[in-house]
Motif scaffolding. Structure first.
Motif, PDB file in Angstrom:
ATOM      1  N   PHE A 238       0.651  -1.212  -0.340  1.00 13.36           N
ATOM      2  CA  PHE A 238       0.040   0.136  -0.133  1.00 13.36           C
ATOM      3  C   PHE A 238       0.530   1.393  -0.201  1.00 13.36           C
ATOM      4  N   HIS A 239       1.873   1.473   0.921  1.00 10.10           N
ATOM      5  CA  HIS A 239       2.990   2.337   1.079  1.00 10.10           C
ATOM      6  C   HIS A 239       3.559   2.647  -0.179  1.00 10.10           C
ATOM      7  N   VAL A 240       3.608   1.635  -1.315  1.00 12.10           N
ATOM      8  CA  VAL A 240       4.684   1.791  -2.355  1.00 12.10           C
ATOM      9  C   VAL A 240       3.280   2.712  -3.235  1.00 12.10           C
ATOM     10  N   ARG A 241       2.509   2.028  -3.250  1.00 16.81           N
ATOM     11  CA  ARG A 241       1.906   2.393  -4.589  1.00 16.81           C
ATOM     12  C   ARG A 241       1.761   3.970  -4.391  1.00 16.81           C
ATOM     13  N   ARG A 242       1.079   4.314  -3.244  1.00 17.90           N
ATOM     14  CA  ARG A 242       0.453   5.865  -2.542  1.00 17.90           C
ATOM     15  C   ARG A 242       2.013   6.459  -2.523  1.00 17.90           C
ATOM     16  N   GLY A 243       2.862   5.941  -2.043  1.00 19.19           N
ATOM     17  CA  GLY A 243       3.877   6.687  -2.183  1.00 19.19           C
ATOM     18  C   GLY A 243       4.417   7.463  -4.284  1.00 19.19           C
ATOM     19  N   LEU A 244       4.175   5.848  -4.932  1.00 24.77           N
ATOM     20  CA  LEU A 244       4.761   6.308  -6.543  1.00 24.77           C
ATOM     21  C   LEU A 244       3.012   7.093  -7.316  1.00 24.77           C
ATOM     22  N   ARG A 245       1.911   6.762  -6.264  1.00 21.10           N
ATOM     23  CA  ARG A 245       0.658   7.257  -6.827  1.00 21.10           C
ATOM     24  C   ARG A 245       1.536   9.004  -7.166  1.00 21.10           C
ATOM     25  N   ALA A 246       2.047   9.312  -5.767  1.00 22.88           N
ATOM     26  CA  ALA A 246       2.197  10.827  -5.710  1.00 22.88           C
ATOM     27  C   ALA A 246       3.448  11.878  -6.145  1.00 22.88           C
ATOM     28  N   LEU A 247       4.372  10.718  -5.381  1.00 26.86           N
ATOM     29  CA  LEU A 247       6.146  11.121  -6.476  1.00 26.86           C
ATOM     30  C   LEU A 247       5.937  11.388  -8.137  1.00 26.86           C
ATOM     31  N   GLY A 248       5.514  10.194  -8.096  1.00 22.83           N
ATOM     32  CA  GLY A 248       5.790  10.224  -9.693  1.00 22.83           C
ATOM     33  C   GLY A 248       6.792   8.702 -10.061  1.00 22.83           C
ATOM     34  N   ILE A 249       7.871   9.263  -9.946  1.00 23.59           N
ATOM     35  CA  ILE A 249       8.854   8.916 -10.152  1.00 23.59           C
ATOM     36  C   ILE A 249       9.696   9.528  -8.962  1.00 23.59           C
ATOM     37  N   ALA A 250      10.501   7.710  -8.354  1.00 23.56           N
ATOM     38  CA  ALA A 250      11.058   7.598  -6.916  1.00 23.56           C
ATOM     39  C   ALA A 250      12.071   7.311  -7.295  1.00 23.56           C
ATOM     40  N   ARG A 251      13.480   7.029  -6.056  1.00 20.35           N
ATOM     41  CA  ARG A 251      14.299   6.201  -5.673  1.00 20.35           C
ATOM     42  C   ARG A 251      13.399   5.663  -4.666  1.00 20.35           C
ATOM     43  N   ALA A 252      14.321   4.290  -4.005  1.00 25.00           N
ATOM     44  CA  ALA A 252      14.343   3.510  -2.873  1.00 25.00           C
ATOM     45  C   ALA A 252      13.602   4.346  -1.896  1.00 25.00           C
ATOM     46  N   GLN A 253      14.905   4.784  -0.851  1.00 22.63           N
ATOM     47  CA  GLN A 253      14.489   5.769  -0.147  1.00 22.63           C
ATOM     48  C   GLN A 253      13.522   6.653   0.076  1.00 22.63           C
ATOM     49  N   GLU A 254      13.403   7.225  -0.973  1.00 25.44           N
ATOM     50  CA  GLU A 254      11.720   8.218  -1.029  1.00 25.44           C
ATOM     51  C   GLU A 254      10.356   7.469  -0.479  1.00 25.44           C
ATOM     52  N   LEU A 255      10.375   6.537  -0.763  1.00 20.41           N
ATOM     53  CA  LEU A 255       9.373   6.074  -0.638  1.00 20.41           C
ATOM     54  C   LEU A 255      10.029   5.494   0.873  1.00 20.41           C
ATOM     55  N   HIS A 256      10.713   5.485   1.423  1.00 21.90           N
ATOM     56  CA  HIS A 256      11.311   5.070   3.110  1.00 21.90           C
ATOM     57  C   HIS A 256      11.093   6.067   3.863  1.00 21.90           C
ATOM     58  N   TYR A 257      11.171   7.403   3.095  1.00 20.18           N
ATOM     59  CA  TYR A 257      10.969   8.303   3.726  1.00 20.18           C
ATOM     60  C   TYR A 257       9.470   8.957   4.388  1.00 20.18           C
ATOM     61  N   LEU A 258       8.040   8.471   3.818  1.00 25.00           N
ATOM     62  CA  LEU A 258       7.218   8.457   4.573  1.00 25.00           C
ATOM     63  C   LEU A 258       6.895   7.971   5.500  1.00 25.00           C
ATOM     64  N   GLN A 259       7.695   6.877   5.650  1.00 28.56           N
ATOM     65  CA  GLN A 259       7.134   5.659   6.565  1.00 28.56           C
ATOM     66  C   GLN A 259       7.932   5.713   7.692  1.00 28.56           C
ATOM     67  N   ASP A 260       7.371   4.047   8.758  1.00 29.08           N
ATOM     68  CA  ASP A 260       8.736   4.083   9.852  1.00 29.08           C
ATOM     69  C   ASP A 260      10.030   3.138   9.389  1.00 29.08           C
ATOM     70  N   SER A 261      10.904   4.094   9.890  1.00 23.04           N
ATOM     71  CA  SER A 261      12.063   3.579   9.218  1.00 23.04           C
ATOM     72  C   SER A 261      12.500   2.030   9.243  1.00 23.04           C
ATOM     73  N   ASP A 262      11.359   1.871  10.509  1.00 18.39           N
ATOM     74  CA  ASP A 262      11.968   0.096  11.096  1.00 18.39           C
ATOM     75  C   ASP A 262      11.096  -1.001   9.586  1.00 18.39           C
TER      76      ASP A 262
END
Length: 428
Positions: A238-262
């Motif tokens: 869910f968080h990968v889809r959500r992040g890519l939908r909003a960012l359009g294009i992203a590195r993996a760490q930019e998807l991690h940024y919005l989430q619990d680092s764990d």
């Protein structure tokens, strides 16, 4: 309501996407985009490209924007309109703060919780916050364990259960603790309310001014809210889809940024799973051929390069600008908000706003709204050293500043300083 993805993915056309040659990258089987195409995908996905109203108008458009972006960060600084209102106005041109307040209460369509910071989130996604709430039932978020804090948590929870919605100003306290900054102190009950909120025991029912009004979660959530806690894999996807939908294009760490680092490893696994299914693709940017970037497959429809027909002053906490390292690699824009920098050491100003023109971040504007006098004071405008298109910029800049001034509830503006000299015609 029209599906938001269809709104953003329609009528964009398909750009020619070439293969990366083995001489230019480690992988020869990946698509490559130009930097201009990557920026176009990012900006269209953010709702900051060709159309002033990509989500429509009115309160329904505000909800569509929140649902598409996934979150809107809350911020308390009010030298201009607060960051959450600013970010929404940048995408919904007839936006008014009451629209967001109504979506929270009485509508219950958005709620406040922790993203990477305090944020407005779509209530339809509520259950994907449950894993974080569970974490903070086991370990406090910002406070050290102490009998005094636990007692305060029990006390304020009891008050809410008995008396209903509660503001911190309504709580009497004789105990003070360290506040959010090193020099501040505050009621221990403020910390207690925060920890109960992070645990999901209570929610922010509404705002009174900017003050939070807390109530029991079961009294705030709409009856039909899904409260089934997602499995770790489902949440990560869910968080990968959500992040890519909003960012359009992203590195993996930019998807991690919005989430619990764990959950970083779970997100990486989710990216791999979604690539295998074909939902997500890995691509390369021609200017950075060795950097893996990811996108939803349908985002390739957004890659037509942009024209410079719109200019915007963005919030420092806008969804586009909040990831500073992303701004550097994708837009070649070094950005730091200087609110914590001593005044004598500030280079651009207390709350300098990035200026977006087409697909470029071309400068910064530092302003303060004097609503009593109805005047927006622009303390400083600074353009990037590589930007020199003063003549082409003039009309769009004035139009954007006019709209921005009205949004600040002001009638006129005054520009005090512009750099470099090439642009000082803006003062007239």
């Amino acid at each position: 309501m029209q599906d938001t993805n269809q709104v953003l993915y329609t009528s964009m056309g398909n750009s020619r996407i070439q293969k990366v040659s083995s001489a230019s990258a480690e992988r020869s089987d990946l698509m490559t985009l130009s930097l201009a195409q990557a920026r176009a995908i990012a900006l269209r996905s953010q709702g900051l490209a060709d159309n002033r109203a990509p989500f429509g108008l009115g309160k329904a458009a505000v909800l569509a924007a929140v649902q598409h972006l996934g979150y809107i960060q809350v911020d308390c600084i009010n030298v201009i309109q607060r960051a959450h209102h600013h970010a929404l106005w940048s995408r919904v041109p007839d936006y008014a703060p009451d629209m967001l307040h109504e979506l929270q209460s009485p509508d219950g369509a958005v709620f406040e919780y922790w993203n990477h910071a305090s944020s407005y989130l779509p209530t339809r996604d509520y259950r994907f916050s449950l894993p974080l709430m569970r974490k903070y039932r086991q370990k406090l978020h910002w406070s050290d364990e102490s009998p005094e804090l636990r007692a305060a948590m029990r006390r304020v929870l009891g008050l809410i259960k008995k008396n209903g919605p509660l503001k911190i100003s309504e709580v009497e306290s004789t105990t003070k603790v360290a506040g959010w900054s090193e020099t501040s102190v505050g009621k221990i009950e403020r910390r207690a309310l925060h920890e109960l909120w992070m645990r999901g025991d209570i929610m922010i029912r509404s705002r009174s001014g900017f003050q939070k009004v807390f109530d029991l979660a079961q009294r705030v959530l709409p009856e039909n809210t899904e409260t089934r806690r997602p499995a770790k894999r489902e949440a990560a996807e869910f968080h990968v889809r959500r992040g890519l939908r909003a960012l359009g294009i992203a590195r993996a760490q930019e998807l991690h940024y919005l989430q619990d680092s764990d959950d970083a490893s779970a997100l990486r696994e989710a990216i791999s799973t979604l690539i295998e299914s074909g939902e997500v693709i890995e691509v390369r940017i021609a200017e950075f051929p060795k950097i893996p970037v990811f996108a939803l497959r349908e985002a390739m429809e957004l890659s037509n390069p942009l024209e410079r027909n719109l200019l915007r002053f963005l919030s420092p906490f806008d969804n586009l600008t909040i990831q500073r390292k992303r701004l550097k690699w994708l837009f070649d824009f070094d950005y730091t908000v200087e609110i914590y920098v001593p005044a004598a050491k500030r280079k651009y100003g207390y709350f300098a706003l990035p200026i977006l023109w087409g697909d470029r971040l071309i400068g910064r504007l530092d302003a303060k709204a004097n609503r009593i006098e109805g005047r927006l004071v622009v303390n400083h405008v600074v353009f990037e050293p590589a930007f020199s298109e003063a003549g082409a910029l003039q009309k769009q800049f004035v139009e954007a500043l006019h709209d921005f001034t009205r949004f600040q509830q002001c009638d006129e503006w005054e520009i005090l300083r512009v750099e470099p000299k090439l642009f000082r015609g803006l003062l007239s």
